[in-house]
Design an enzyme around this catalytic site. Structure first.
Site, PDB file in Angstrom:
ATOM      1  N   ARG A 189       0.870  -1.137   0.166  1.00  0.00           N
ATOM      2  CA  ARG A 189       0.147  -0.078   0.166  1.00  0.00           C
ATOM      3  C   ARG A 189       0.817   1.219  -0.136  1.00  0.00           C
ATOM      4  O   ARG A 189       1.656   1.432   1.072  1.00  0.00           O
ATOM      5  CB  ARG A 189      -0.709   0.015   1.154  1.00  0.00           C
ATOM      6  CG  ARG A 189      -1.845  -1.342   1.430  1.00  0.00           C
ATOM      7  CD  ARG A 189      -3.129  -0.941   1.995  1.00  0.00           C
ATOM      8  NE  ARG A 189      -3.921  -1.901   2.277  1.00  0.00           N
ATOM      9  CZ  ARG A 189      -4.628  -2.484   1.625  1.00  0.00           C
ATOM     10  NH1 ARG A 189      -4.660  -2.264   0.370  1.00  0.00           N
ATOM     11  NH2 ARG A 189      -5.120  -3.559   1.958  1.00  0.00           N
ATOM     12  N   SER A 195      -5.293   0.054  -6.594  1.00  0.00           N
ATOM     13  CA  SER A 195      -4.283  -0.067  -7.543  1.00  0.00           C
ATOM     14  C   SER A 195      -4.724   0.418  -8.780  1.00  0.00           C
ATOM     15  O   SER A 195      -4.086   1.208  -9.717  1.00  0.00           O
ATOM     16  CB  SER A 195      -3.854  -1.519  -7.743  1.00  0.00           C
ATOM     17  OG  SER A 195      -3.824  -2.130  -6.618  1.00  0.00           O
ATOM     18  N   ILE A 206     -10.314 -10.426  -3.853  1.00  0.00           N
ATOM     19  CA  ILE A 206     -11.186 -11.524  -3.673  1.00  0.00           C
ATOM     20  C   ILE A 206     -12.848 -11.051  -3.588  1.00  0.00           C
ATOM     21  O   ILE A 206     -13.632 -11.976  -3.452  1.00  0.00           O
ATOM     22  CB  ILE A 206     -10.733 -12.367  -2.299  1.00  0.00           C
ATOM     23  CG1 ILE A 206     -10.889 -11.124  -0.984  1.00  0.00           C
ATOM     24  CG2 ILE A 206      -9.252 -12.802  -2.365  1.00  0.00           C
ATOM     25  CD1 ILE A 206     -10.991 -11.960   0.249  1.00  0.00           C
ATOM     26  N   ASP A 207     -12.857  -9.709  -3.456  1.00  0.00           N
ATOM     27  CA  ASP A 207     -14.162  -9.472  -3.291  1.00  0.00           C
ATOM     28  C   ASP A 207     -15.167  -9.362  -4.462  1.00  0.00           C
ATOM     29  O   ASP A 207     -16.567  -9.461  -4.338  1.00  0.00           O
ATOM     30  CB  ASP A 207     -14.409  -7.891  -2.459  1.00  0.00           C
ATOM     31  CG  ASP A 207     -13.523  -7.721  -1.472  1.00  0.00           C
ATOM     32  OD1 ASP A 207     -13.522  -8.730  -0.736  1.00  0.00           O
ATOM     33  OD2 ASP A 207     -13.260  -6.488  -1.066  1.00  0.00           O
ATOM     34  N   VAL A 220      -6.830 -15.761   6.292  1.00  0.00           N
ATOM     35  CA  VAL A 220      -7.013 -17.169   5.880  1.00  0.00           C
ATOM     36  C   VAL A 220      -7.824 -17.150   4.390  1.00  0.00           C
ATOM     37  O   VAL A 220      -7.324 -17.884   3.625  1.00  0.00           O
ATOM     38  CB  VAL A 220      -7.540 -18.367   6.664  1.00  0.00           C
ATOM     39  CG1 VAL A 220      -6.660 -18.451   7.919  1.00  0.00           C
ATOM     40  CG2 VAL A 220      -8.955 -18.130   7.007  1.00  0.00           C
TER      41      VAL A 220
HETATM   42  O1  F6P Z   1     -10.555  -5.674  -0.787  1.00  0.00           O
HETATM   43  C1  F6P Z   1     -10.243  -6.999  -0.341  1.00  0.00           C
HETATM   44  C2  F6P Z   1     -10.349  -7.209   1.360  1.00  0.00           C
HETATM   45  O2  F6P Z   1      -9.800  -8.566   1.241  1.00  0.00           O
HETATM   46  C3  F6P Z   1     -11.792  -7.012   1.808  1.00  0.00           C
HETATM   47  O3  F6P Z   1     -12.728  -7.877   1.722  1.00  0.00           O
HETATM   48  C4  F6P Z   1     -11.202  -6.639   3.515  1.00  0.00           C
HETATM   49  O4  F6P Z   1     -12.137  -5.902   4.049  1.00  0.00           O
HETATM   50  C5  F6P Z   1      -9.886  -5.970   3.271  1.00  0.00           C
HETATM   51  O5  F6P Z   1      -9.476  -6.574   1.791  1.00  0.00           O
HETATM   52  C6  F6P Z   1      -8.962  -6.339   4.161  1.00  0.00           C
HETATM   53  O6  F6P Z   1      -7.518  -5.594   4.022  1.00  0.00           O
HETATM   54  P1  F6P Z   1      -6.514  -5.495   4.912  1.00  0.00           P
HETATM   55  O7  F6P Z   1      -5.447  -6.633   4.368  1.00  0.00           O
HETATM   56  O8  F6P Z   1      -5.916  -4.182   4.833  1.00  0.00           O
HETATM   57  O9  F6P Z   1      -6.828  -5.828   6.384  1.00  0.00           O
END
Ligand code: F6P
Length: 300
Positions: free
Chosen positions: A49, A82, A126-127, A260
Site C-alpha cells: 500500500r 491499484s 477476492i471481493d 486465511v
Molecule cells: O479488498 C479486499 C479485502 O480482502 C476486503 O474484503 C477486506 O475488507 C480487506 O481487503 C482487508 O484488508 P487488509 O488486508 O488491509 O486488512
C-alpha cells in the site's frame, strides 16, 4: 503472455512503491521469472500500500523511472486502490512528462516519444466487486477456502448441536458471504448491500428455531464484515451471537475467517483466469471454445 508475443517485459516489484523507488525494483522479466509459480497464491513480485504514489511528487518519480526504461505500457493487477491509482496516473501522464522536461530531468524529445501511457487493468481482488467483470482474480480461491472452513465448522456444530456465526471478508461487497451461504445451505445471511428490514431479530430467531424443530442439529449464520442494518449501523458477529444466546439459549460460537481467505494455493479457475484468459472466451452460441481453438498454442 508479453514474452510470448515478443514484447520486452519488466516486472515492477513491491507495487507502486517499486515504481516510485525505481532501481532494482524494475527488473527485466525472463521465462524463468514466471516458471513454476502457477501454484502460488499472492504475488511473487510483492505488493504494497503505497502512500508516495498518492502524491504528485511520487507519481513524478514513477513517471521518470518509466521513461528512463522506455516503458509506456503498464499492466496493473490489483483492487480498488491499484486501479484508481492507475487511472489518475494515466490522466496526469502528459502533465507529469511536461514537468519533468521543465525540471530538466528528461529531454523534450523523450516527452514526445513517450507521450502516451497505455494501461491494462487486471482486477485482482477476492471481493468480486468490479462491475463489468464476471469474476475478479482471487475470488474463486477465497470461496474455496471459505467452503472448506464452513464444512469443517459444520462437523463440530453438528456434533455439539451448536449455532455458528461465521464472519467472512467484504467491507462493501457481500459476494463471498452470499455465495458461501447459498453453497453451504446456511440459515441466515447478512451483507452490506441488502440491510435487513426492521424486526430482523425476530425473523432470524424464528428461522433458526424452525430449522432446529425440523430436526437440524445446527445453525449456520454467515455475516460479511461490512454488514449493516437499515439505519446504517454495523451488525457485528458478536452482536448476532449475543442475540441468539439471549433469545434462544443455543450454544453459539463466532468464527472470524480473516486473512486465511486471502491465502493458500489458488483454485484451478483462478490459475487459468490469470495465465490463459482466452480460455474463457465464448462464441456467439455462448460455448466455451477458447480452450479448443488455442490448443495449438498450448501444445507448441
Ligand atoms: O479488498 C479486499 C479485502 O480482502 C476486503 O474484503 C477486506 O475488507 C480487506 O481487503 C482487508 O484488508 P487488509 O488486508 O488491509 O486488512
Amino acid at each position: 503472455m508479453g514474452i510470448y508475443v515478443g514484447a520486452k517485459v519488466y516486472l515492477i516489484h513491491e507495487g507502486y512503491q517499486g515504481l516510485v523507488d525505481g532501481g532494482d525494483n524494475i527488473k527485466l522479466a525472463h521465462w524463468h521469472s514466471v516458471t513454476d509459480i502457477i501454484q502460488l497464491g499472492g504475488t511473487v513480485i510483492g505488493s504494497a500500500r503505497c502512500k508516495d504514489f498518492q502524491t504528485r511528487e511520487g507519481r513524478i518519480a514513477a513517471a521518470f523511472n518509466l521513461v528512463k526504461k522506455g516503458i509506456t505500457n503498464l499492466c496493473v493487477c490489483g483492487g480498488d486502490g491499484s486501479l484508481t491509482g492507475a487511472n489518475i496516473f494515466r490522466s496526469e501522464w502528459s502533465g507529469l512528462l511536461d514537468e519533468l522536461v521543465q525540471k530538466g530531468r528528461i529531454r523534450d524529445t523523450d516527452a514526445k516519444q513517450y507521450n502516451k501511457l497505455n494501461i491494462v487493468g487486471l482486477v485482482g481482488s477476492i471481493d468480486n466487486d468490479f462491475c463489468g467483470t464476471d469474476m475478479t482474480i482471487g475470488a474463486d480461491s477465497a470461496l474455496h477456502r471459505i467452503m472448506e472452513i464452513v464444512d469443517a465448522i459444520m462437523t463440530t456444530a453438528n456434533s455439539h448441536q451448536r449455532t455458528f456465526v461465521l464472519e467472512v471478508m467484504g467491507r462493501h461487497c457481500g459476494y463471498l458471504a452470499l455465495v458461501s451461504a447459498l453453497a453451504s445451505g446456511a440459515d441466515w445471511l447478512f451483507i452490506p448491500e441488502a440491510p435487513p428490514l426492521e424486526g430482523w431479530e425476530n425473523r432470524m430467531c424464528a428461522r433458526l428455531e424452525r430449522s432446529r424443530n425440523k430436526g437440524s442439529r445446527l445453525n449456520i449464520i454467515i455475516v460479511a464484515e461490512g454488514a449493516i442494518d437499515s439505519n446504517g449501523k454495523p451488525i457485528s458477529s458478536a452482536d448476532i451471537k449475543d442475540l441468539v444466546v439471549k433469545r434462544l439459549g443455543y450454544d453459539t460460537r463466532v468464527t472470524v475467517l480473516g486473512h486465511v481467505q486471502r491465502g493458500g494455493t489458488p483454485s484451478a479457475f483462478d490459475r487459468i483466469l490469470v495465465s490463459c484468459p482466452w480460455f474463457f472466451t465464448h462464441d456467439s452460441r455462448g460455448l466455451l471454445n477458447g480452450c479448443f481453438s488455442n490448443l495449438t498454442a498450448f501444445n507448441s
